[in-house]
Scaffold this active site. Structure first.
Site, PDB file in Angstrom:
ATOM      1  N   HIS A 149       0.799  -1.137  -0.212  1.00 52.65           N
ATOM      2  CA  HIS A 149      -0.054  -0.095   0.138  1.00 52.65           C
ATOM      3  C   HIS A 149       0.842   1.200  -0.014  1.00 52.65           C
ATOM      4  O   HIS A 149       2.027   1.241   0.561  1.00 52.65           O
ATOM      5  CB  HIS A 149      -0.954   0.027   1.193  1.00 52.65           C
ATOM      6  CG  HIS A 149      -2.248   1.139   1.000  1.00 52.65           C
ATOM      7  ND1 HIS A 149      -2.067   2.372   1.376  1.00 52.65           N
ATOM      8  CD2 HIS A 149      -3.545   0.798   0.793  1.00 52.65           C
ATOM      9  CE1 HIS A 149      -3.053   2.796   1.126  1.00 52.65           C
ATOM     10  NE2 HIS A 149      -3.985   1.945   0.651  1.00 52.65           N
TER      11      HIS A 149
ATOM     12  N   ASP B 212      -7.893  -5.267  -0.261  1.00 48.27           N
ATOM     13  CA  ASP B 212      -8.324  -6.041  -1.260  1.00 48.27           C
ATOM     14  C   ASP B 212      -8.116  -7.440  -0.885  1.00 48.27           C
ATOM     15  O   ASP B 212      -8.553  -8.445  -1.729  1.00 48.27           O
ATOM     16  CB  ASP B 212      -7.888  -5.497  -2.774  1.00 48.27           C
ATOM     17  CG  ASP B 212      -8.363  -4.227  -2.959  1.00 48.27           C
ATOM     18  OD1 ASP B 212      -7.386  -3.383  -3.228  1.00 48.27           O
ATOM     19  OD2 ASP B 212      -9.571  -4.021  -2.778  1.00 48.27           O
TER      20      ASP B 212
HETATM   21  C1  SDX Z   1      -6.122   0.163  -3.050  1.00 43.82           C
HETATM   22  O1  SDX Z   1      -4.236   4.700  -2.011  1.00 43.82           O
HETATM   23  C2  SDX Z   1      -5.271   3.891  -1.578  1.00 43.82           C
HETATM   24  O2  SDX Z   1      -5.715   4.304  -0.401  1.00 43.82           O
HETATM   25  C3  SDX Z   1      -5.803   2.729  -2.142  1.00 43.82           C
HETATM   26  C4  SDX Z   1      -7.069   1.889  -1.502  1.00 43.82           C
HETATM   27  C5  SDX Z   1      -7.889   2.622  -1.254  1.00 43.82           C
HETATM   28  O3  SDX Z   1      -8.914   2.307  -0.308  1.00 43.82           O
HETATM   29  O4  SDX Z   1      -8.708   3.658  -2.114  1.00 43.82           O
HETATM   30  O5  SDX Z   1      -6.451   1.623  -0.268  1.00 43.82           O
HETATM   31  C6  SDX Z   1      -7.385   0.647  -2.346  1.00 43.82           C
HETATM   32  O6  SDX Z   1      -5.943   0.446  -4.341  1.00 43.82           O
HETATM   33  C7  SDX Z   1      -5.311  -0.837  -2.268  1.00 43.82           C
HETATM   34  C8  SDX Z   1      -3.906  -1.454  -3.165  1.00 43.82           C
HETATM   35  C9  SDX Z   1      -4.492  -2.578  -4.295  1.00 43.82           C
HETATM   36  N1  SDX Z   1      -3.499  -2.741  -4.947  1.00 43.82           N
HETATM   37  C10 SDX Z   1      -2.964  -4.065  -4.971  1.00 43.82           C
HETATM   38  O7  SDX Z   1      -3.239  -4.859  -4.118  1.00 43.82           O
HETATM   39  C11 SDX Z   1      -1.956  -4.473  -6.378  1.00 43.82           C
HETATM   40  C12 SDX Z   1      -0.613  -4.969  -5.801  1.00 43.82           C
HETATM   41  N2  SDX Z   1       0.087  -3.858  -4.959  1.00 43.82           N
HETATM   42  C13 SDX Z   1       1.012  -3.104  -5.583  1.00 43.82           C
HETATM   43  O8  SDX Z   1       1.139  -3.053  -6.825  1.00 43.82           O
HETATM   44  C14 SDX Z   1       1.469  -1.990  -4.632  1.00 43.82           C
HETATM   45  O9  SDX Z   1       1.894  -2.159  -3.461  1.00 43.82           O
HETATM   46  C15 SDX Z   1       0.687  -0.686  -4.694  1.00 43.82           C
HETATM   47  C16 SDX Z   1       0.355  -0.133  -5.920  1.00 43.82           C
HETATM   48  C17 SDX Z   1      -0.604  -0.829  -3.921  1.00 43.82           C
HETATM   49  C18 SDX Z   1       1.526   0.421  -4.038  1.00 43.82           C
HETATM   50  O10 SDX Z   1       2.653   0.680  -4.967  1.00 43.82           O
HETATM   51  P1  SDX Z   1       3.722   1.891  -4.450  1.00 43.82           P
HETATM   52  O11 SDX Z   1       3.241   2.601  -3.369  1.00 43.82           O
HETATM   53  O12 SDX Z   1       3.848   2.699  -5.959  1.00 43.82           O
HETATM   54  O13 SDX Z   1       4.969   1.136  -4.084  1.00 43.82           O
HETATM   55  P2  SDX Z   1       5.952   0.328  -5.306  1.00 43.82           P
HETATM   56  O14 SDX Z   1       5.087  -0.105  -6.518  1.00 43.82           O
HETATM   57  O15 SDX Z   1       6.832   1.561  -5.514  1.00 43.82           O
HETATM   58  O16 SDX Z   1       6.650  -0.868  -4.422  1.00 43.82           O
HETATM   59  C19 SDX Z   1       7.641  -0.566  -3.644  1.00 43.82           C
HETATM   60  C20 SDX Z   1       8.451  -1.786  -3.604  1.00 43.82           C
HETATM   61  C21 SDX Z   1       8.937  -2.248  -5.197  1.00 43.82           C
HETATM   62  O17 SDX Z   1       9.848  -3.008  -4.995  1.00 43.82           O
HETATM   63  P3  SDX Z   1      11.590  -2.281  -5.300  1.00 43.82           P
HETATM   64  O18 SDX Z   1      11.339  -1.690  -6.654  1.00 43.82           O
HETATM   65  O19 SDX Z   1      11.741  -1.436  -3.984  1.00 43.82           O
HETATM   66  O20 SDX Z   1      12.545  -3.520  -5.172  1.00 43.82           O
HETATM   67  O21 SDX Z   1       7.721  -3.142  -3.323  1.00 43.82           O
HETATM   68  C22 SDX Z   1       7.466  -3.866  -4.307  1.00 43.82           C
HETATM   69  C23 SDX Z   1       7.776  -3.193  -5.695  1.00 43.82           C
HETATM   70  O22 SDX Z   1       8.293  -3.917  -6.682  1.00 43.82           O
HETATM   71  N3  SDX Z   1       6.084  -4.203  -4.246  1.00 43.82           N
HETATM   72  C24 SDX Z   1       5.508  -5.292  -4.447  1.00 43.82           C
HETATM   73  C25 SDX Z   1       4.050  -5.482  -4.333  1.00 43.82           C
HETATM   74  N4  SDX Z   1       3.769  -4.109  -3.908  1.00 43.82           N
HETATM   75  C26 SDX Z   1       4.848  -3.411  -4.052  1.00 43.82           C
HETATM   76  N5  SDX Z   1       6.444  -6.690  -4.854  1.00 43.82           N
HETATM   77  C27 SDX Z   1       5.367  -7.615  -4.869  1.00 43.82           C
HETATM   78  N6  SDX Z   1       4.007  -7.833  -4.780  1.00 43.82           N
HETATM   79  C28 SDX Z   1       3.256  -6.475  -4.459  1.00 43.82           C
HETATM   80  N7  SDX Z   1       2.012  -6.803  -4.259  1.00 43.82           N
END
Ligand code: SDX
Length: 428
Positions: A307, A364
């Protein structure tokens, strides 16, 4: 003396005021930055940017706190009705008994949608994704209720548009479900409560009465409350940005639906279930899938994990996980997917990749398990997220309008080609 921020840019020092929020969050006010220095800030994904002040929702990512108008989500989810929470988000206070009853009465007067919308559904292919159908129907509302197109209409007029949309959304969602099944619509029965009416329109049939199960009603009520608002997330920011151009509420909420559809946002609840099903079909080897999620060369991510704000735990995920156990037990459902989800969570929370990146289950991760237990097909999950988020979107839109905020128009850093002369096609 209030705090200020000093930027040394070139040979000049620029000083900017610092705004301090209720919970002592701090924001540097750079609204004069470009005018006084020629600089703009650069923050892809707005990870460090406060787009507005707001009195609606407070989140603490470090402490796992979520409050709507000061009330903790744990209390609201366990003690309030969804319409009480909708009123709270929209009006700023929980309703008194008489306020709640007149709010509910107003809602029941607007639950029907224009009968002609059935023809729009008929024009949609039966396989059309429910989120695409919802976007289509919301844009049709601007055709059927043209008086809502005037953003400067009276406060009463704006209130009616909000009430109308809150009242009709359950009917729309139920029609989308029936359209996907090829079944006739079940019309609202206004002596029922908001959630009961929605469940009856969705799962009831013209051939038999729907038996209302209090366990199902309570679960749906809780899920809607948990999704009702979440500060300046992607879809709410879309609603605010579109609303800032003086676009009408239907267009603004339609933009929110569009943003929510993305699998990184609300669309994740559908992807989580599909992921858990794939892991089950693959023999339940959670370690294999965790390794895929960690592999930078593999596009697979652990859906429902991580998140932008919560770096400790998502309080909603905790509540939903507990409810999933309770609801499935009360309904006598033994869903192997729930055990796979718990095994995946346990493994991830003990894995340095997820620990180092502060990746925890989000709203989720478990919600789809309950939606499926209640009888919803997986493609309906994100529409259910939108149904819950609607009052939050509208409260944020209302706040933006009340403050008369300027049109949102970010700047950029141009990195394209420098100036060059046009050459005739034969000389290129
Ligand atoms: C919602 O914003 C809100 O409030 C949203 C929400 C709401 O109520 O409105 O809470 C609802 O959208 C919840 C999120 C649902 N999405 C997912 O579950 C999809 C999977 N999660 C990710 O795609 C990710 O965690 C996000 C999109 C939620 C957040 O992305 P960020 O903050 O941009 O973080 P990032 O992508 O920069 O990740 C940081 C690191 C990265 O690794 P490095 O490059 O540092 O090595 O964490 C890794 C990412 O690759 N990472 C994950 C991961 N989420 C982040 N690796 C594997 N699996 C994951 N799910």
């Amino acid at each position: 003396m209030s705090e200020t921020a000093k930027f040394v840019l070139g040979d000049k020092t620029h000083e900017f005021p610092v705004h301090v929020g209720t919970e002592n969050e701090k924001g540097i006010d750079i609204s004069t930055l470009r005018g006084s220095s020629g600089y703009v800030t650069y923050d892809v994904g707005y990870k460090n940017t406060g787009a507005t002040k707001s009195s609606i929702t407070y989140i603490s990512g470090e402490e796992g706190i979520l409050r709507y108008r000061g009330y903790n989500i744990e209390e609201l989810a366990n003690k309030a009705s969804f319409l009480e929470v909708a009123y709270l988000l929209l009006e700023g206070e929980l309703p008194t008994a008489s306020e709640l009853s007149s709010f509910e009465e107003e809602i029941t007067r607007h639950t029907l949608v224009n009968e002609k919308l059935k023809f729009v559904f008929d024009a949609l292919p039966s396989g059309a994704h429910p989120m695409g159908q919802l976007m289509t129907m919301l844009s049709m509302f601007s055709a059927y209720y043209p008086e809502a197109l005037n953003p400067h209409r009276s406060e009463e007029g704006r209130k009616l548009t909000i009430i109308r949309l809150l009242a009709k959304m359950p009917t729309l969602v139920a029609m989308i479900m029936k359209n996907k099944q090829g079944h006739p619509n079940v019309y609202p029965k206004n002596k029922l409560g908001y959630v009961e009416n929605f469940l009856r329109m969705t799962f009831g049939h013209v051939t038999e009465d729907y038996t209302i199960d209090p366990v199902v009603v309570s679960a749906m009520n809780k899920l809607l409350i948990l999704h009702a608002d979440h500060e300046q997330n992607c879809s709410t920011s879309a609603v605010r940005l579109v609303g800032s151009s003086n676009a009408n509420l239907y267009a603004s909420v339609g933009a929110g639906v569009a943003a929510l559809w993305g699998p990184l946002h609300g669309g994740a609840n559908q992807k989580v279930l599909e992921m858990l099903e794939a892991i089950k079909d693959d023999g339940g080897d959670t370690d294999k899938w965790l390794n895929k999620a960690k592999d930078k060369n593999d596009p697979f991510r652990l859906m429902g994990f991580g998140h932008r704000v919560y770096k400790n735990f998502d309080p909603r995920a905790k509540i939903i996980k507990k409810s999933a156990d309770e609801i499935l037990e009360k309904m006598g459902i033994n869903d192997p997917i729930l055990e796979i989800a718990k095994k995946l969570e346990q493994a991830a929370l003990n894995d340095s990749y997820f620990i180092d990146r502060k990746l925890f289950p989000n709203v989720d991760f478990y919600s789809g398990i309950i939606y499926r237990a209640l009888g919803f097909p997986v493609e309906m999950f994100t529409v259910l997220f939108a149904l819950g988020r609607l009052p939050g979107w509208m409260a944020q839109w209302k706040e933006l309008r009340a403050e008369g905020q300027p049109i949102g128009r970010p700047r950029q850093i141009y990195i394209g080609t420098a100036e060059r002369p046009f050459l005739d096609v034969n000389k290129r």
